[in-house]
Design a protein around this motif. Structure first.
Motif, PDB file in Angstrom:
ATOM      1  N   VAL A  97       0.831  -1.202   0.000  1.00  0.00           N
ATOM      2  CA  VAL A  97       0.000   0.000   0.000  1.00  0.00           C
ATOM      3  C   VAL A  97       0.869   1.257   0.000  1.00  0.00           C
ATOM      4  O   VAL A  97       0.584   2.228  -0.717  1.00  0.00           O
ATOM      5  CB  VAL A  97      -0.951  -0.015   1.218  1.00  0.00           C
ATOM      6  CG1 VAL A  97      -1.659   1.315   1.360  1.00  0.00           C
ATOM      7  CG2 VAL A  97      -1.963  -1.135   1.074  1.00  0.00           C
ATOM      8  N   MET A 100       2.184   2.196  -3.427  1.00  0.00           N
ATOM      9  CA  MET A 100       1.203   2.624  -4.435  1.00  0.00           C
ATOM     10  C   MET A 100       0.957   4.123  -4.296  1.00  0.00           C
ATOM     11  O   MET A 100      -0.130   4.566  -3.915  1.00  0.00           O
ATOM     12  CB  MET A 100      -0.089   1.818  -4.276  1.00  0.00           C
ATOM     13  CG  MET A 100       0.101   0.324  -4.464  1.00  0.00           C
ATOM     14  SD  MET A 100      -1.383  -0.651  -4.023  1.00  0.00           S
ATOM     15  CE  MET A 100      -2.517  -0.149  -5.309  1.00  0.00           C
ATOM     16  N   VAL A 103      -1.907   5.822  -6.697  1.00  0.00           N
ATOM     17  CA  VAL A 103      -3.263   5.277  -6.672  1.00  0.00           C
ATOM     18  C   VAL A 103      -3.787   5.311  -5.239  1.00  0.00           C
ATOM     19  O   VAL A 103      -3.127   4.806  -4.329  1.00  0.00           O
ATOM     20  CB  VAL A 103      -3.280   3.810  -7.181  1.00  0.00           C
ATOM     21  CG1 VAL A 103      -4.674   3.208  -7.058  1.00  0.00           C
ATOM     22  CG2 VAL A 103      -2.795   3.750  -8.617  1.00  0.00           C
ATOM     23  N   ALA A 105      -5.296   3.966  -2.116  1.00  0.00           N
ATOM     24  CA  ALA A 105      -5.419   2.574  -1.699  1.00  0.00           C
ATOM     25  C   ALA A 105      -5.717   2.506  -0.210  1.00  0.00           C
ATOM     26  O   ALA A 105      -5.166   3.269   0.584  1.00  0.00           O
ATOM     27  CB  ALA A 105      -4.140   1.799  -2.019  1.00  0.00           C
ATOM     28  N   GLY A 121      -4.981   7.760  -0.485  1.00  0.00           N
ATOM     29  CA  GLY A 121      -6.238   7.171  -0.043  1.00  0.00           C
ATOM     30  C   GLY A 121      -6.813   7.908   1.150  1.00  0.00           C
ATOM     31  O   GLY A 121      -8.023   8.154   1.232  1.00  0.00           O
ATOM     32  N   THR A 244      -8.859  -0.055  -4.128  1.00  0.00           N
ATOM     33  CA  THR A 244      -8.129   0.912  -4.939  1.00  0.00           C
ATOM     34  C   THR A 244      -9.097   1.729  -5.795  1.00  0.00           C
ATOM     35  O   THR A 244     -10.207   1.278  -6.115  1.00  0.00           O
ATOM     36  CB  THR A 244      -7.119   0.215  -5.871  1.00  0.00           C
ATOM     37  OG1 THR A 244      -7.824  -0.660  -6.767  1.00  0.00           O
ATOM     38  CG2 THR A 244      -6.114  -0.591  -5.055  1.00  0.00           C
TER      39      THR A 244
END
Length: 265
Positions: A97, A100, A103, A105, A121, A244
């Motif tokens: 995580v 990433m 993105v 997540a 996120g 995601t």
């Protein structure tokens, strides 16, 4: 389902429009007494063919059929634990995580608690929460609780009703898979008491395995976003998922997500 919809003749006064127990038993090819015992949890050794016949009679879809098998399966003989331990994400999942960066997540426990999220996120879903909150088991955000009880989260979704309906259907499926999870029971009980909307949706008894779709968001920093989500089941029996979010290439949502990402620099 009504008797007419499945080719049965309705007779007598009916308190509700749906099928009676004896009518469902007739469609499934079992006795009304046996079906009643199954429904009341008094028989725990129903064969797969019997459960399959009930699923066909009820015209269940794939998710509803899986939920029925979860509910009708034999009860385990192991003693029920007094209280489950807080969930934790594995070190490898945390590393994934964190890597990433482009993105959004989130790692969700089976009770929809946030076990971890990356910076994007966190900024996308809950910038008003402490970014380190998932690291403290007693302070972890819970996406379902936030959806029904947190005003900021409610304002995040442009189509809150669809989002809430989807969340409830997914949660009910999880409850069927983990019937002995007391913390999960407590979450449902808490939200049923504190949110009339949750209680009403939970009473519909819909089930759905919501693993992909579109989230329609209105973010306080970057405005509207249409994001495709994927809920990836982690390869163990924990029930944890990696959630995601991505935007369509060259779309206004991708530009908005890029702007949100730049704010983290």
């Amino acid at each position: 389902m009504t008797p007419e919809a499945v080719g049965l003749v309705s007779y007598g006064a009916r308190r509700v429009p749906g099928l009676r127990r004896e009518e469902l038993a007739q469609l499934a090819g079992v006795s009304a007494t046996y079906y009643t015992r199954l429904e009341q949890g008094l028989s725990t050794n129903a064969g797969r063919s019997v459960i399959e016949a009930i699923a066909r009679a009820l015209q269940l879809d794939d998710d509803e059929r899986a939920h029925l098998f979860d509910l009708a399966g034999p009860a385990g003989s192991a003693p029920r634990p007094r209280r489950p331990r807080p969930e934790t994400a594995s070190a490898s999942t945390l590393h994934l995580v964190a890597a990433m960066r482009d993105v959004p997540a989130v790692v969700l426990g089976r009770r929809t608690e946030v076990l971890a999220w990356n910076a994007l996120g966190h900024r996308l879903l809950a910038g008003h929460y402490d970014v380190a909150a998932p690291e403290r088991s007693r302070e972890r955000p819970n996406l379902t609780r936030m959806l029904f009880l947190d005003a900021h989260t409610r304002e995040l979704y442009r189509d809150w009703t669809t989002e809430a309906t989807r969340a409830i259907a997914s949660l009910r499926l999880v409850v069927g898979r983990f019937p002995d999870d007391r913390l999960l029971e407590e979450l449902v009980g808490e939200l049923s008491v504190r949110s009339d909307a949750f209680a009403a949706l939970w009473g519909r008894q819909a089930v759905a395995n919501c693993i992909s779709g579109t989230k329609l968001l209105h973010h306080p920093e970057v405005g509207d976003l249409d994001l495709e989500f994927q809920a990836l089941q982690l390869p163990d029996d924990s029930g944890q998922r990696l959630l995601t979010y991505v935007a369509a290439p060259a779309s206004p949502s991708e530009a908005a997500l890029t702007l949100l990402r730049s704010a983290l620099a």
